[in-house]
Scaffold this active site. Sequence first.
Site, PDB file in Angstrom:
ATOM      1  CB  SER A 105     -38.207   8.442   6.182  1.00 49.55           C
ATOM      2  OG  SER A 105     -39.194   7.596   5.635  1.00 49.55           O
TER       3      SER A 105
ATOM      4  CE1 TYR B  70     -35.352   4.467   7.999  1.00 53.45           C
ATOM      5  CE2 TYR B  70     -37.668   4.651   7.397  1.00 53.45           C
ATOM      6  CZ  TYR B  70     -36.339   4.952   7.150  1.00 53.45           C
ATOM      7  OH  TYR B  70     -35.994   5.716   6.073  1.00 53.45           O
TER       8      TYR B  70
END
Length: 263
Positions: free
Chosen positions: A140, A153
Site C-alpha cells: 500500500s 495497517y
Amino acid sequence: MTFDDKVIWITGASSGIGKSLAIALSEYNCKLILSARRVIELEKVKVLCRRPDQVFALPLDLEDVHAMKTITATAISTFGTIDVLVNNGGISQRSPIIDTTIEVDKKLMDIDYLGTVALSKALLPHFVAQQSGHYVVVSSLMGKFSSPLRSAYCGAKHALHGFFDALRMEHDKDNIMVTMICPGFVNTNVARNALTADGSQQGYQDEMTENGLDVDLFVKKMIKAIRKGKYEAYIGKFEAFGVYVKRLSPRLLHWLVSRSKVR
C-alpha cells in the site's frame, strides 16, 4: 516478462483487486491458482475467467501460518510448478490508536504480515530449486508513509517492505524477483471490511475509497508493473505523490496529510 505458460498463484482472489486480477490474467496463456478463505466465492471467480479449466481454487487462511507448507505443496502439485506468487490477501483498519485494542494490532500483523511471510517462505525453496520465481506483494502507499486511523495497517504494510527488500537482496543470485505494488485509493470493499477499534468490521465505504481508482484500471497498471519487473510501483491518483513528498520533507507530508480528508 511474459505470462505465457506461467503458473500464477493469487491470494485474496475472491473479491476486489484479486478477483479483477484473476479475470484479467485469464486472458493470457497462463494457469491460475486462486486462494482465499471463501471457496464458494473463488468458484464464482473461476467461472468468470476465460479458461476455467486452467484455473484451480485453493482455500487458504492467512492467519493459519502453520498450514502454509502443506498448502504450498498442494499448489505446486496442481500444475507442477509455481512461477509467480501474488501476495494480495489482507485486511485494513480504521480506528484511533488510543481506542484500538492490541488484539486488532495483532490480527493485522498476523494476516497482512506474518501470513504473507509464512506463505512466501514456504514457496521459497521451490523458487530456489528452479532458479526462478517472482513475488508480487500488494502492499500500500501506507507501506511508504502513514495517515490517521490506520496505525495497525500501516505498521503491517511497512513491515512487508522490510522483509521483501531483504528477500530480494538475498535471492537475487537465484533469479528471484520481488515487485512491491503500492495502491492508493482503489474502489473496492477494503474500507467496508476494515476492522475498527474492537475488531468489528467498519461496514461502510469512505469517500476517498469510493472516489478511488476503478479496480480494473488499477489492475491494468499493476500488470504493466509486474511485466516490467519493477521493484516498486505506486498506483493511485494524487495520493501517490506522498511517497515523493516524504522523501523531500517528512514535515511537509505530515502537514499535508493532517489537513487532508483522509480519515
